[in-house]
Motif scaffolding. Sequence first.
Motif, short mmCIF file in Angstrom:
data_model
loop_
_atom_site.label_atom_id
_atom_site.label_comp_id
_atom_site.label_asym_id
_atom_site.label_seq_id
_atom_site.Cartn_x
_atom_site.Cartn_y
_atom_site.Cartn_z
N CYS A 1 -17.50 17.20 0.98
CA CYS A 1 -16.60 18.18 1.59
C CYS A 1 -17.14 19.59 1.40
N SER A 2 -17.65 19.87 0.21
CA SER A 2 -18.17 21.22 -0.04
C SER A 2 -19.37 21.53 0.82
N ASP A 3 -20.18 20.53 1.15
CA ASP A 3 -21.35 20.75 1.99
C ASP A 3 -20.98 21.09 3.42
N VAL A 4 -19.94 20.43 3.94
CA VAL A 4 -19.62 20.56 5.37
C VAL A 4 -18.32 21.31 5.63
N GLY A 5 -17.63 21.74 4.57
CA GLY A 5 -16.37 22.46 4.73
C GLY A 5 -15.26 21.58 5.27
N ALA A 6 -15.30 20.30 4.94
CA ALA A 6 -14.30 19.36 5.45
C ALA A 6 -12.97 19.53 4.71
N PRO A 7 -11.87 19.49 5.44
CA PRO A 7 -10.55 19.62 4.82
C PRO A 7 -10.10 18.31 4.17
N LEU A 8 -9.09 18.42 3.31
CA LEU A 8 -8.51 17.25 2.65
C LEU A 8 -7.00 17.25 2.86
N LEU A 9 -6.46 16.06 3.07
CA LEU A 9 -5.01 15.87 3.10
C LEU A 9 -4.68 15.08 1.84
N VAL A 10 -3.97 15.71 0.90
CA VAL A 10 -3.65 15.10 -0.39
C VAL A 10 -2.18 14.70 -0.40
N ILE A 11 -1.95 13.42 -0.71
CA ILE A 11 -0.60 12.85 -0.67
C ILE A 11 -0.34 12.10 -1.97
N SER A 12 0.76 12.42 -2.63
CA SER A 12 1.12 11.70 -3.86
C SER A 12 1.55 10.28 -3.49
N GLN A 13 1.15 9.30 -4.34
CA GLN A 13 1.54 7.92 -4.08
C GLN A 13 1.61 7.15 -5.39
N PHE A 14 2.83 7.06 -5.94
CA PHE A 14 3.02 6.38 -7.22
C PHE A 14 2.69 4.90 -7.12
N THR A 15 2.75 4.32 -5.93
CA THR A 15 2.51 2.89 -5.80
C THR A 15 1.07 2.49 -6.11
N LEU A 16 0.17 3.46 -6.25
CA LEU A 16 -1.20 3.13 -6.64
C LEU A 16 -1.25 2.52 -8.04
N TYR A 17 -0.21 2.75 -8.82
CA TYR A 17 -0.12 2.15 -10.16
C TYR A 17 0.87 1.00 -10.20
N GLY A 18 1.17 0.41 -9.05
CA GLY A 18 2.01 -0.78 -9.00
C GLY A 18 1.25 -1.98 -9.54
N ASP A 19 1.98 -2.91 -10.13
CA ASP A 19 1.38 -4.13 -10.67
C ASP A 19 2.16 -5.32 -10.13
N ALA A 20 1.50 -6.13 -9.31
CA ALA A 20 2.14 -7.30 -8.70
C ALA A 20 1.52 -8.60 -9.18
N TRP B 1 6.44 -0.77 -11.58
CA TRP B 1 5.88 0.58 -11.47
C TRP B 1 5.76 1.21 -12.85
N ASN B 2 5.72 0.40 -13.90
CA ASN B 2 5.71 0.89 -15.27
C ASN B 2 4.53 1.80 -15.57
N ALA B 3 3.40 1.58 -14.94
CA ALA B 3 2.21 2.39 -15.22
C ALA B 3 2.23 3.73 -14.50
N ALA B 4 3.11 3.89 -13.52
CA ALA B 4 3.20 5.16 -12.79
C ALA B 4 3.98 6.18 -13.61
N ALA B 5 3.45 7.38 -13.68
CA ALA B 5 4.13 8.45 -14.43
C ALA B 5 5.40 8.87 -13.69
N PRO B 6 6.43 9.29 -14.43
CA PRO B 6 7.64 9.78 -13.78
C PRO B 6 7.39 11.14 -13.12
N ARG B 7 8.28 11.51 -12.23
CA ARG B 7 8.13 12.74 -11.45
C ARG B 7 7.85 13.98 -12.31
#
Length: 147
Positions: free
Chosen positions: A68-87, A95-101
């Motif tokens: 991104c730094s080389d080409v000046g590309a933008p980023l869209l950053v989105i919070s997603q607690f489900t990345l720490y979901g355990d099924a 969702w025990n591994a996800a931090a609270p708000r």
Amino acid sequence: MRAVVQRVDGAAVTVDGETVGEIKGRGLCVLVGVTHDDTEEKAAQLARKLWSVRLFEPEQPGGSEQSCSDVGAPLLVISQFTLYGDARKGRRPTWNAAAPRPVAEPLVDEVVARLRSLGAEVATGRFGAAMRVSLVNDGPFTVQLDI
């Protein structure tokens, strides 16, 4: 911290029909999850990695991949607690591994602030909202980063 990073050709996030964050053209859509032991230093490390990791095709044949730094590309950053979901057990994820708000929101904000301080153009979602994310995955190309 955990991030799922998709190289995109445009991405947007809407809340209640309103576009709250959007990038156009070549960039990265980044879903960020926070766990209990994450810190501001980890947020800074993730920001540096997102800004410098080489995920874009070289502009010239035989050239090296670009960041991104080389080409000046933008980023869209989105919070997603489900990345720490355990099924792994049962039929419902936990969702025990996800931090609270109160822990997670300031750290996602820190990633965004650090990216901006590095010179990045950053759009965001809205923490805790029911969001609709649309994107065109370029490749497709998706990678997970754990810090």
